[in-house]
Enzyme design. Structure first.
Site, PDB file in Angstrom:
ATOM      1  N   GLY A  49       0.837  -1.192   0.000  1.00 14.94           N
ATOM      2  CA  GLY A  49       0.000   0.000   0.000  1.00 14.94           C
ATOM      3  C   GLY A  49       0.870   1.239   0.000  1.00 14.94           C
ATOM      4  O   GLY A  49       0.696   2.155   0.805  1.00 14.94           O
ATOM      5  N   HIS A  50       1.846   1.231  -0.896  1.00 16.84           N
ATOM      6  CA  HIS A  50       2.753   2.361  -1.045  1.00 16.84           C
ATOM      7  C   HIS A  50       3.543   2.198  -2.340  1.00 16.84           C
ATOM      8  O   HIS A  50       3.445   1.159  -3.006  1.00 16.84           O
ATOM      9  CB  HIS A  50       3.722   2.451   0.146  1.00 16.84           C
ATOM     10  CG  HIS A  50       4.421   1.166   0.463  1.00 16.84           C
ATOM     11  ND1 HIS A  50       5.356   0.605  -0.356  1.00 16.84           N
ATOM     12  CD2 HIS A  50       4.284   0.317   1.509  1.00 16.84           C
ATOM     13  CE1 HIS A  50       5.788  -0.522   0.171  1.00 16.84           C
ATOM     14  NE2 HIS A  50       5.139  -0.731   1.302  1.00 16.84           N
ATOM     15  N   ALA A  51       4.327   3.222  -2.678  1.00 14.98           N
ATOM     16  CA  ALA A  51       5.227   3.142  -3.834  1.00 14.98           C
ATOM     17  C   ALA A  51       6.642   3.424  -3.341  1.00 14.98           C
ATOM     18  O   ALA A  51       6.832   3.948  -2.239  1.00 14.98           O
ATOM     19  CB  ALA A  51       4.830   4.173  -4.882  1.00 14.98           C
ATOM     20  N   ARG A  96       2.070  -0.353  -5.048  1.00 21.87           N
ATOM     21  CA  ARG A  96       1.824  -1.798  -4.937  1.00 21.87           C
ATOM     22  C   ARG A  96       1.248  -2.200  -3.589  1.00 21.87           C
ATOM     23  O   ARG A  96       1.526  -1.631  -2.554  1.00 21.87           O
ATOM     24  CB  ARG A  96       3.083  -2.591  -5.252  1.00 21.87           C
ATOM     25  CG  ARG A  96       4.139  -2.561  -4.167  1.00 21.87           C
ATOM     26  CD  ARG A  96       4.819  -3.926  -4.145  1.00 21.87           C
ATOM     27  NE  ARG A  96       5.957  -3.955  -3.269  1.00 21.87           N
ATOM     28  CZ  ARG A  96       5.856  -4.130  -1.953  1.00 21.87           C
ATOM     29  NH1 ARG A  96       4.690  -4.222  -1.371  1.00 21.87           N
ATOM     30  NH2 ARG A  96       6.941  -4.179  -1.216  1.00 21.87           N
ATOM     31  N   ILE A 121       6.561   6.216  -0.618  1.00 23.97           N
ATOM     32  CA  ILE A 121       5.456   7.174  -0.805  1.00 23.97           C
ATOM     33  C   ILE A 121       4.208   6.471  -0.269  1.00 23.97           C
ATOM     34  O   ILE A 121       3.751   5.484  -0.858  1.00 23.97           O
ATOM     35  CB  ILE A 121       5.261   7.546  -2.286  1.00 23.97           C
ATOM     36  CG1 ILE A 121       6.556   8.103  -2.874  1.00 23.97           C
ATOM     37  CG2 ILE A 121       4.123   8.552  -2.441  1.00 23.97           C
ATOM     38  CD1 ILE A 121       6.546   8.218  -4.377  1.00 23.97           C
TER      39      ILE A 121
END
Ligand code: TYD
Length: 133
Positions: A49-51, A96, A121
């Site tokens: 749940g981030h990049a 992702r 991020i």
């Protein structure tokens, strides 16, 4: 923008059991700086749940199965990983999430960087802003 893709890893089939392996700059297009793994995931939990700004990675379902959702800011793709000889290559700059972990699944991740919290991020709007031309 480079897309995420499944990399077929070598598989030595043997009556004594199968063997696969990964070499840096060969089966993964980066130098491996770190390995980590995610396990004992309770049913229904979501990881990721981030990049990442810089980090590239290869994700392998060493055991069991789970889904990896990849979002490039325009399209979303879901990769179902359930083979220990398949690696999902995730270039930098993609959002992702990992979910639908089966019982006893083991997600093994090879990373191109050491752990750096500033590379994450976590805010989806910020991610979309960075994707704007
Ligand atoms: P995080 O990457 O946020 O997990 P997920 O994306 O699966 O939800 O990591 C969870 C915690 O683990 C976070 O507090 C930082 C720590 N961590 C490290 O110290 N080193 C690492 O290599 C990783 C991947 C995480």
């Amino acid at each position: 923008m480079e897309a995420a893709k499944i990399i077929e890893l070598p598989k030595f089939e043997d009556l004594r059991g199968n063997l696969s392996f990964i070499e840096e700059m060969n089966h993964v297009p980066f130098k491996i700086e770190r390995a980590y793994w995610i396990y004992d995931v309770p049913g229904g939990e979501v990881r990721g749940g981030h990049a990442f700004k810089e980090q590239q990675e290869l994700i392998v379902a060493l055991s069991g199965s789970f889904d990896v959702l990849i979002d490039n800011g325009i399209d979303t793709q879901i990769f179902s990983l359930n083979r220990s000889y398949h690696g999902l290559y995730v270039p930098a700059g993609l959002w992702r999430q990992m979910k639908n972990f089966s019982t006893n699944s083991l997600a093994f991740v090879l990373s191109s960087t050491k752990y750096d919290k500033n590379d994450y991020i976590y805010n989806y709007s910020e991610f979309l802003n960075l994707k704007k031309p």
